[in-house]
Enzyme design. Sequence first.
Site, mmCIF file in Angstrom:
data_model
loop_
_atom_site.group_PDB
_atom_site.id
_atom_site.type_symbol
_atom_site.label_atom_id
_atom_site.label_comp_id
_atom_site.label_asym_id
_atom_site.label_seq_id
_atom_site.Cartn_x
_atom_site.Cartn_y
_atom_site.Cartn_z
ATOM 1 N N CYS A 190 0.751 -1.072 -0.050
ATOM 2 C CA CYS A 190 0.192 0.035 -0.047
ATOM 3 C C CYS A 190 0.883 1.043 -0.102
ATOM 4 O O CYS A 190 2.049 1.462 0.205
ATOM 5 C CB CYS A 190 -1.091 -0.052 1.100
ATOM 6 N N ASP A 207 15.669 25.489 -31.621
ATOM 7 C CA ASP A 207 14.527 25.608 -30.809
ATOM 8 C C ASP A 207 14.574 25.179 -29.191
ATOM 9 O O ASP A 207 13.781 25.436 -28.462
ATOM 10 C CB ASP A 207 13.463 24.673 -31.486
ATOM 11 N N ASP A 216 7.258 26.141 -34.334
ATOM 12 C CA ASP A 216 8.288 26.562 -35.129
ATOM 13 C C ASP A 216 7.817 26.010 -36.715
ATOM 14 O O ASP A 216 6.930 25.344 -36.734
ATOM 15 C CB ASP A 216 9.747 25.853 -34.891
ATOM 16 N N ASP A 222 11.986 21.324 -33.655
ATOM 17 C CA ASP A 222 13.036 20.255 -33.933
ATOM 18 C C ASP A 222 14.369 20.537 -34.352
ATOM 19 O O ASP A 222 15.051 19.619 -34.296
ATOM 20 C CB ASP A 222 12.315 19.678 -35.506
ATOM 21 N N CYS A 255 3.517 1.700 2.677
ATOM 22 C CA CYS A 255 4.729 1.111 2.392
ATOM 23 C C CYS A 255 5.735 1.903 1.680
ATOM 24 O O CYS A 255 6.888 1.975 1.698
ATOM 25 C CB CYS A 255 4.439 -0.314 1.618
#
Length: 728
Positions: A18, A625, A420, A621, A21
């Site tokens: 649980c 950027d 972009d 990409d 723990c």
Amino acid sequence: MNSPTGIQIRLPIEGMTCSSCVARVEKALAKVPGVSRAEVNLATEMADVALAPGADPETLVAAVRKAGYETHLLAPEERAAAEPAADRSWWPVALSTFLTVPLVVPMAVEPFGLHWGLPGWIQFLLATPVQFVFGARFYRAGCKALVARTGNMDLLVALGTSAAYGLSIYMLVVHWEHDILHLYFEAGAAVITLVLLGKWLEGRAKRQTTEAIRALQALRPDRARVRRDGAEVELPLEALAVGDAVVVRPAERIAADGVILEGATHVDESLITGESLPVAKAPGERVTGGSVNGEGLIVVRVTAVGTQSVLARIIGLVESAQAKKAPIQRLVDRVSAVFVPVVMVLALLTLLGWGLFTGQWEQAVLNAVAVLVIACPCALGLATPAAVMAGTGVAAGHGVLIKDAEALQIAHGVRVVAFDKTGTLTVGKPTLVTLEAAGGDRAAALSLAAAVQSGSEHPLAKAVLAAAAREAVAVPAAEGHKASAGRGIEAMVGGRRFALGSGRWMRELGVDTTALEAQRARAERQGQTVSWLAELSGAPRVLALLGMGDELKPEATEAIAELARQGIETVMLTGDSRAVAESIAARVGIRQVRAEILPGDKASVMQELRAAHGVVAMVGDGINDAPALAAADIGFAMGSGTDAAMHAAGVTLMRGDPRLVAAAVAISRRTHAKIRQNLFWAFFYNVVGIPLAALGLLSPVVAGAAMAFSSLSVVSNALLLRRWKPGS
């Protein structure tokens, strides 16, 4: 794995049941000298620890064992194969059920006037193995919790069932002369059996949430066929080295990342990129390890192996996302820290209240047992990680890699997405469409432009060099290349300095471009990106205008429309002129345009958009950027782009398809909804169940069933995410 913060270590934790723990293991690990971060995931049963360089990892193992749990250091091959290991064996559940059914059936049929009660000594014989053999795990874990001065689900179950068993033994001894007694052996036995059944079903369900990782791991072939010394030899995958020539026959999996040396084929990359259609591949093109070769025999030169491969990095990202906690989990952790002690106090108050005010101590014990049993914090501990694991797993299957749970949670609240232009909305492979020479000598202008661009890897530079090669123009030698980020590039050709770049840069350099302004306006109206070639030796003067055309991605318009349907505003950020930017934006449906901005300025634009709209995302990409991706609340990097962009982003899109941005937001929203639903039900079971149990309106058997069902329900609800598909 190493990081700037130290060594990243992953430990499998055995014995957790649980959220209490989880808190105890985290607390134990955090106390170890050299640990800067420790996160434990109940659903994966894994601990991720950041340990200072030079510290002994064995100290982590010792700390976990001292806290009452079992662990060991994972070997590299074990790390990849790790999965939830709880309660895989069915036979204890079956035997416990076999012994419990005869105890429960008489109680179930009693309301119908049937009295099938068993003699007390038979009830004792049936219940004792269930209590102390099949229920031994609860005693072991409960004792460890007591030694650690804390509590967990096992302690609650052990106390509750022991109370019911002890009450039954007392009544059996006191009233031994009665043939048929109303005992409570069935309560303890049924609770243990139901909890065992619930944990077994929960374990099966949890393993389904890790299917995405196991599916990715299964993509690795065991062996590869390699050309060495003119012969083909089969080698284990671990023996592959960069530069090896691997022979891949039709229908075989490609063993490693590489470049095709011989042959042409179609490659199925669906399990890696989410792309459903096979992709045509020819010599010189890249292929990814784990993808399936189609109809042609190919020879692949290996470019990456082991942890450097695309597949290994994908698996690492998914594992990282599933291991880390979502911010909303902090609330659950705070509640769980005090949950078990509060429940034990409530059970004691229930016992004393019923016993002292009604004098019915038997009923008081049963009501206290019901409080202890129903108040299991398992569902709280599983609510968030189960949903995160299912959500990140299904997203990875469709080409969306989410770096961590925080990125997953942030993405659901995105209000504006900034794109972009080049390589994101456009194909990213521009071609030279227009070249206007101020002196009329087009070939000479192209020759100089190609010489200047020979020192650049920019897509526009490649377009110029490709045009020069296509037109068989001689390219003179150039030296002293100097790039200016977001502006252009300079170089020395034949002892003279030339520059090729944006109109903004030309103005900064004092170059007069009015002689070609009409041609510039015409090119930009057609959506071409305009660059200028100028000589800087002596008085700066313009030599030529170059217009680059880049095709829109066919999915771009659909991507923007889907984001609009989700209520998300879109913005284009580009260093291009406003005329070009607005032309592209109008074609895809973007209404806001920020043009002629430098890479460093994109980060400040993120702050403006955040102030105006709220949570902001950036899609890019390229290396330029990366600052904007890092400055946004969440970054989306195209997998076809640079490593710098992917490192800065919270989400990597394995295909260069902008529609995956909307898909990532959609799965984030769906996952966040599942987390809210799971937390609601987890709290609901306890908020409603504990008072009912304390008031005597729930029997221990019903409480045990409700507790088992609560954990199973949140995991099953999370598994519904596996049915998600982009666009659904």
